[in-house]
Write an enzyme that holds these catalytic residues in place. Structure first.
Site, PDB file in Angstrom:
ATOM      1  CB  ILE A 151      69.009  96.766   9.869  1.00 44.20           C
ATOM      2  CG1 ILE A 151      67.769  97.665   9.806  1.00 44.20           C
ATOM      3  CG2 ILE A 151      70.207  97.429   9.197  1.00 44.20           C
ATOM      4  CD1 ILE A 151      67.868  98.952  10.588  1.00 44.20           C
ATOM      5  CG  ASP A 170      71.363  88.835  17.246  1.00 47.05           C
ATOM      6  OD1 ASP A 170      70.952  89.646  16.397  1.00 47.05           O
ATOM      7  OD2 ASP A 170      70.790  88.677  18.355  1.00 47.05           O
ATOM      8  CG  ASP A 253      72.674 107.932  10.414  1.00 44.85           C
ATOM      9  OD1 ASP A 253      72.755 108.999   9.783  1.00 44.85           O
ATOM     10  OD2 ASP A 253      71.590 107.356  10.647  1.00 44.85           O
ATOM     11  CD  GLU A 258      70.738 111.596  16.937  1.00 45.69           C
ATOM     12  OE1 GLU A 258      69.587 111.845  16.516  1.00 45.69           O
ATOM     13  OE2 GLU A 258      71.345 110.541  16.683  1.00 45.69           O
ATOM     14  CG  HIS A 281      69.116 109.600  13.616  1.00 48.43           C
ATOM     15  ND1 HIS A 281      68.967 109.486  14.965  1.00 48.43           N
ATOM     16  CD2 HIS A 281      68.544 108.475  13.086  1.00 48.43           C
ATOM     17  CE1 HIS A 281      68.337 108.350  15.249  1.00 48.43           C
ATOM     18  NE2 HIS A 281      68.076 107.726  14.124  1.00 48.43           N
ATOM     19  CB  ILE A 282      69.750 111.016   7.075  1.00 56.23           C
ATOM     20  CG1 ILE A 282      71.257 111.168   6.937  1.00 56.23           C
ATOM     21  CG2 ILE A 282      69.148 112.353   7.418  1.00 56.23           C
ATOM     22  CD1 ILE A 282      71.896 110.379   5.901  1.00 56.23           C
ATOM     23  N   GLY A 284      67.712 105.972   7.787  1.00 57.22           N
ATOM     24  CA  GLY A 284      66.411 105.444   7.386  1.00 57.22           C
ATOM     25  C   GLY A 284      65.557 106.470   6.662  1.00 57.22           C
TER      26      GLY A 284
HETATM   27  N1  LIG Z   1      69.902 105.405  11.799  1.00 51.30           N
HETATM   28  C1  LIG Z   1      68.642 105.268  11.448  1.00 51.30           C
HETATM   29  O1  LIG Z   1      68.053 106.124  10.792  1.00 51.30           O
HETATM   30  C2  LIG Z   1      67.907 104.011  11.845  1.00 51.30           C
HETATM   31  C3  LIG Z   1      66.781 103.604  11.109  1.00 51.30           C
HETATM   32  C4  LIG Z   1      66.148 102.416  11.442  1.00 51.30           C
HETATM   33  C5  LIG Z   1      66.609 101.663  12.528  1.00 51.30           C
HETATM   34  N2  LIG Z   1      67.666 102.107  13.253  1.00 51.30           N
HETATM   35  C6  LIG Z   1      68.172 101.339  14.390  1.00 51.30           C
HETATM   36  O2  LIG Z   1      68.873 100.203  13.899  1.00 51.30           O
HETATM   37  C7  LIG Z   1      68.868  99.184  14.914  1.00 51.30           C
HETATM   38  C8  LIG Z   1      68.528  97.849  14.280  1.00 51.30           C
HETATM   39  O3  LIG Z   1      67.207  97.882  13.775  1.00 51.30           O
HETATM   40  P1  LIG Z   1      66.455  96.513  13.397  1.00 51.30           P
HETATM   41  O4  LIG Z   1      65.140  96.875  12.810  1.00 51.30           O
HETATM   42  O5  LIG Z   1      67.363  95.622  12.643  1.00 51.30           O
HETATM   43  O6  LIG Z   1      66.241  95.928  14.878  1.00 51.30           O
HETATM   44  P2  LIG Z   1      65.950  94.428  15.294  1.00 51.30           P
HETATM   45  O7  LIG Z   1      65.310  94.504  16.616  1.00 51.30           O
HETATM   46  O8  LIG Z   1      65.288  93.683  14.172  1.00 51.30           O
HETATM   47  O9  LIG Z   1      67.425  93.787  15.448  1.00 51.30           O
HETATM   48  C9  LIG Z   1      68.291  94.074  16.505  1.00 51.30           C
HETATM   49  C10 LIG Z   1      69.133  92.821  16.737  1.00 51.30           C
HETATM   50  O10 LIG Z   1      70.182  93.148  17.647  1.00 51.30           O
HETATM   51  C11 LIG Z   1      70.353  92.041  18.511  1.00 51.30           C
HETATM   52  N3  LIG Z   1      71.063  92.534  19.694  1.00 51.30           N
HETATM   53  C12 LIG Z   1      70.612  93.354  20.662  1.00 51.30           C
HETATM   54  N4  LIG Z   1      71.590  93.652  21.527  1.00 51.30           N
HETATM   55  C13 LIG Z   1      72.694  93.006  21.088  1.00 51.30           C
HETATM   56  C14 LIG Z   1      74.035  92.946  21.537  1.00 51.30           C
HETATM   57  N5  LIG Z   1      74.433  93.622  22.628  1.00 51.30           N
HETATM   58  N6  LIG Z   1      74.905  92.183  20.842  1.00 51.30           N
HETATM   59  C15 LIG Z   1      74.507  91.486  19.749  1.00 51.30           C
HETATM   60  N7  LIG Z   1      73.257  91.526  19.257  1.00 51.30           N
HETATM   61  C16 LIG Z   1      72.367  92.281  19.921  1.00 51.30           C
HETATM   62  C17 LIG Z   1      68.949  91.554  18.773  1.00 51.30           C
HETATM   63  O11 LIG Z   1      68.934  90.230  19.269  1.00 51.30           O
HETATM   64  C18 LIG Z   1      68.336  91.688  17.390  1.00 51.30           C
HETATM   65  O12 LIG Z   1      68.515  90.516  16.613  1.00 51.30           O
HETATM   66  C19 LIG Z   1      67.888  99.636  15.985  1.00 51.30           C
HETATM   67  O13 LIG Z   1      68.603 100.173  17.071  1.00 51.30           O
HETATM   68  C20 LIG Z   1      67.106 100.742  15.291  1.00 51.30           C
HETATM   69  O14 LIG Z   1      66.610 101.705  16.198  1.00 51.30           O
HETATM   70  C21 LIG Z   1      68.341 103.257  12.917  1.00 51.30           C
END
Ligand SMILES: NC(=O)c1ccc[n+]([C@@H]2O[C@H](COP(=O)([O-])OP(=O)(O)OC[C@H]3O[C@@H](n4cnc5c(N)ncnc54)[C@H](O)[C@@H]3O)[C@@H](O)[C@H]2O)c1
Length: 398
Positions: A151, A170, A253, A258, A281-282, A284
């Site tokens: 993301i 990161d 979000d 929740e 929480h929407i 995605g």
């Molecule tokens: N709100 C929603 O509806 C929704 C939908 C999809 C995903 N998400 C959430 O979004 C987040 C990101 O998703 P993604 O697919 O990009 O995940 P991903 O695993 O591809 O990326 C996460 C990144 O965060 C980095 N990271 C972890 N801890 C860290 C820290 N303390 N400091 C800096 N970097 C750190 C990791 O190295 C990784 O590169 C996840 O938590 C996922 O659950 C939320």
């Protein structure tokens, strides 16, 4: 082949499986474990979303089951270990809603930067507050992305297209896309960013990673977004910084607690704050993401059923051999102990079976090997492979 799809999985999933030759039954709700176990008699492929629990007892009562597709992101509802021990592959859709999250983040960054929430609230209260005060373009502003994964990286590309200067931090070594600049520490990012947006994963160490100290380090007048996980942010500290005026706005979000269901009361210390966007929480949740999830997971189930492919499986080693029309393929899941591959191959040799192609992958205690052979083969070879003490499951495909 029979497939059972529960919980209103997108109709494209049924279409893909039917086109592949499956007889598909759909049920628009979750089933409890007992009802699920009886519905699984004679079913090879199961599709669920987050509300159906697939427990060890369910796997015990479903010997025909080959694969479970979680048409969502999380797989906590499935006993992955029990599935693996029985040779049942589990798939999910980790990337299908990436774009939806990115688009919402961008919409919120623009809305907060233009103070749209305040203007909208005033208009609904009958107040015509026409002024440019504290409203900005996003062009030229500095976006700080914390977590440069699927993301974060996609947001980086689209934000640059809008003219933002992107900084990211990161914990892993990530390739900077476009002109994005890597920060060596979170503090470095907080010192420079006009907008800070969190996209970290849900590892335990991230609990409470963003609190009073981090908000204090953000630039005065900056914006804060969290669309990742609720437990990473201290909401009391966020409220204090918004109320003090240190932060110009926020968009949240995800929340530490929740509500369980639609219509339930939402309790949060972030309610009733100006220029704070709260969404349930929407990030995605779009119809496009649902369709993509339907297609992606159904494709994985089909490929596993017909080709033995396990790439991106949540619980099995990852293997994909290109389709080989006209040939046969042996899919062999086994305990990963020394000498298994040699044993498989000497059994094949004993039965005078020639190997046309072969791939092995291992994952912890399990190994998975796909072996392509000719159409004609001695039937006894499968029995011999199944009788190996290391074998978890063996299937003949094609
Ligand atoms: N709100 C929603 O509806 C929704 C939908 C999809 C995903 N998400 C959430 O979004 C987040 C990101 O998703 P993604 O697919 O990009 O995940 P991903 O695993 O591809 O990326 C996460 C990144 O965060 C980095 N990271 C972890 N801890 C860290 C820290 N303390 N400091 C800096 N970097 C750190 C990791 O190295 C990784 O590169 C996840 O938590 C996922 O659950 C939320």
């Amino acid at each position: 082949m029979r497939a059972l799809l529960l919980e209103n999985v997108h109709p494209d999933a049924a279409r893909i499986l039917e086109t592949a030759g499956a007889e598909v039954e759909t049920i628009d709700r979750a089933l409890d474990p007992r009802a699920l176990a009886s519905a699984l008699a004679g079913v090879q492929l199961l599709g669920i979303r987050s509300k159906t629990e697939v427990t060890e007892a369910v796997f015990d009562e479903a010997p025909d089951l080959l694969a479970v597709g979680a048409f969502c992101i999380g797989t906590n509802q499935i006993d992955l270990g029990a599935a693996r021990e029985r040779g049942v592959a589990v798939f999910n859709a980790p990337f299908s809603n990436t774009r939806s999250v990115v688009e919402l983040a961008l919409a919120e960054i623009i809305a907060l930067t233009r103070r749209l929430t305040l203007k909208n609230t005033a208009m609904h209260a009958g107040v015509w507050d026409k002024s440019a005060e504290a409203a900005h373009e996003v062009r030229g502003r500095r976006l700080g992305i914390v977590g440069y994964g699927n993301i974060g990286a996609q947001l980086s590309v689209l934000a640059e297209a809008l003219g933002m200067s992107v900084y990211f931090y990161d914990t892993a070594d990530k390739l900077a896309l476009g002109n994005a600049r890597r920060c060596d520490s979170l503090d470095e990012l907080l010192a420079v960013a006009d907008v800070v947006t969190l996209h970290v994963d849900g590892r335990a160490g991230n609990s409470g990673m963003f609190g009073a100290e981090q908000f204090a380090r953000m630039r005065p007048g900056s914006l804060f977004l969290n669309l990742s996980r609720g437990f990473v942010v201290d909401h009391g500290a966020l409220r204090a910084r918004v109320e003090s005026g240190h932060l110009a706005g926020a968009a949240i979000d995800v929340f530490p607690q929740e509500p369980a269901g639609r219509g339930d009361e939402f309790r949060s210390e972030l309610r009733d704050l100006p220029n704070v966007i709260l969404t349930p929480h929407i990030a995605g949740s779009t119809e496009e993401a649902q369709q993509d999830i339907g297609r992606y997971v159904a494709g994985k189930l089909r490929d596993y059923q017909f080709e033995g492919g396990t790439s991106m499986s949540v619980n099995l080693p990852h293997l994909a051999l290109p389709p080989r029309p006209g040939g046969r393929r042996i899919a062999h899941l086994h305990r990963n102990v020394p000498g298994v591959l040699a044993k498989i191959n000497s059994l094949l040799a004993e039965h005078k079976v020639n190997i046309d192609g072969q791939l092995l992958d291992t994952r912890g205690e399990y190994g998975y090997v796909l072996t392509d052979i000719a159409v004609d083969y001695p039937a006894a070879v499968l029995g011999s492979l199944a009788a190996m003490p290391e074998t978890v499951r063996v299937r003949l495909l094609g």
